[in-house]
Design an enzyme around this catalytic site. Structure first.
Site, PDB file in Angstrom:
ATOM      1  N   CYS A  18       0.710  -4.264 -10.269  1.00 19.14           N
ATOM      2  CA  CYS A  18       1.582  -4.875 -11.269  1.00 19.14           C
ATOM      3  C   CYS A  18       0.836  -5.950 -12.047  1.00 19.14           C
ATOM      4  CB  CYS A  18       2.814  -5.482 -10.587  1.00 19.14           C
ATOM      5  SG  CYS A  18       3.987  -6.208 -11.749  1.00 19.14           S
ATOM      6  N   GLU A  48       0.818  -1.214   0.000  1.00 19.75           N
ATOM      7  CA  GLU A  48       0.000   0.000   0.000  1.00 19.75           C
ATOM      8  C   GLU A  48       0.858   1.273   0.000  1.00 19.75           C
ATOM      9  OE1 GLU A  48      -3.053   0.046  -0.597  1.00 19.75           O
ATOM     10  OE2 GLU A  48      -3.645  -2.027  -0.250  1.00 19.75           O
ATOM     11  N   CYS A 102       8.757  -2.931 -11.194  1.00 28.11           N
ATOM     12  CA  CYS A 102       8.341  -2.157 -10.022  1.00 28.11           C
ATOM     13  C   CYS A 102       9.542  -1.751  -9.172  1.00 28.11           C
ATOM     14  CB  CYS A 102       7.334  -2.958  -9.201  1.00 28.11           C
ATOM     15  SG  CYS A 102       5.750  -3.206 -10.064  1.00 28.11           S
TER      16      CYS A 102
END
Length: 353
Positions: free
Chosen positions: A258, A248, A285
């Site tokens: 993702c 989060e 990411c």
């Protein structure tokens, strides 16, 4: 079971981009960091696998959303970048084990390597003036996530990049939703996360947190939260908590769900799916977070290993369970993190090759 497969070229573009400026930025990274990130599009890699879908209720199937590659992340006009002197603050909406909070703080400082985490004083639910309800399916108390976010926005320290709240009380984002593990606002830099459903007995008919009919109160009577049940703190509970918290907070940094590879930033609709989600970031990411913070990947991985290895000297051979009465000097239950440590060591071998 279905597998979400992307071509080598698709993954390469998602990671590196075709934008000459971003390609040049990538090529200036440390050679070892490039070597690790390039594993994203290596067919034979055992470090980064594809996303697997196990049912129609899984996130990608039930919540269609466009994927975010690195270029889209980099170009997002709403994305905020923390200054080195800014910190993230961590608070809780009710008293949770002091030692447990410190474990989460340490994990966040390793995961978001280079930033500092400060702990805020705990806040009772009544101070937030949030709406609450008893969930019709579980008969457990829930607090309104959106109302908590508004409260946190008002309490956010001026020097903080973001402020997040954690609670052992279940959350719901709106009346039509059953529950939510957590909710965050990128633009406001606030988030609230619940670990209530991570207890092994949450879905049991004998769960001690269930609200008796006689306990139901009016919408303005917060006494129902007095002596609210707190689940036992196991190693699996700690792993689930760390995953939710970092997922989060990743959103607050501008990283969307993702859809490229198995990754912490995958969405999850239920606990089984959340457990399948790995605690690490895929290369795409990872590059996003590195761009936002500016950490050295090698040093970040080493910090995570140190956090896992940093157990109390008197830790027993069998991991005990921790109740809310326990408070300080507890051995950190890291058995569930052993697989992550082994994975990090493999990554470090690639980076340091």
């Amino acid at each position: 079971m279905q597998t979400v497969q992307h071509s080598e070229q698709t993954l390469r573009t998602a990671l590196i981009s075709k934008n000459p400026a971003l390609v040049s930025q990538y090529e200036k990274l440390d050679a070892g960091e490039q070597r690790l990130m390039n594993e994203a599009f290596q067919p034979a890699t055992d470090l980064f696998g594809p996303i697997t879908l196990h049912s129609q209720s899984d996130w990608i199937t039930s919540h269609p959303e466009p994927p975010q590659d690195f270029e889209e992340f980099f170009s997002d006009p709403y994305r905020k970048t923390p200054s080195p002197e800014k910190c993230r603050s961590l608070g809780n909406t009710r008293i949770i084990s002091e030692e447990y909070i410190k474990w989460l703080k340490g994990y966040c400082e390793a995961f978001f390597y280079g930033l500092t985490v400060k702990l805020l004083e705990p806040v009772p639910v009544s101070a937030t003036r949030c709406s609450f309800r008893v969930n019709e399916n579980t008969q457990n108390l829930q607090i309104h996530a959106g109302h908590i976010l508004k409260f946190l926005k008002k309490k956010k320290p001026e020097d903080a990049f973001c402020v997040v709240g954690i609670t052992m009380i279940d959350l719901y984002p709106r009346d039509s939703w059953n529950f939510v593990f957590g909710q965050a606002s990128l633009t406001e830099g606030v988030g609230i996360f619940s670990f209530a459903r991570y207890g092994s007995d949450f879905y049991s008919s004998s769960y001690e947190g269930k609200v008796k009919t006689s306990q139901k109160k009016s919408p303005s009577d917060y006494s129902v939260f007095d002596n609210c049940y707190t689940p036992e703190m196991t190693s699996a509970f700690l792993l689930r908590s760390c995953k939710t918290l970092t997922h989060e907070i990743g959103h607050i940094f501008g990283v969307r769900h993702c859809q490229w590879l198995a990754c912490l930033m995958q969405g999850s609709n239920h606990l089984e799916e959340a457990d399948r989600r790995p605690p690490h970031l895929c290369p795409i990411c990872l590059r996003k977070l590195q761009c936002a913070i500016g950490f050295n990947i090698r040093e970040r991985y080493k910090a995570l290993v140190r956090w896992i290895d940093d157990e109390s000297a008197d830790a027993p051979g069998v991991t005990p369970k921790y109740s809310r009465e326990d408070n300080v000097n507890l051995p950190k239950p890291v058995e569930a993190f052993r697989e992550l440590k082994e994975w990090i060591i493999k990554c470090l071998a690639v980076v340091q090759k």
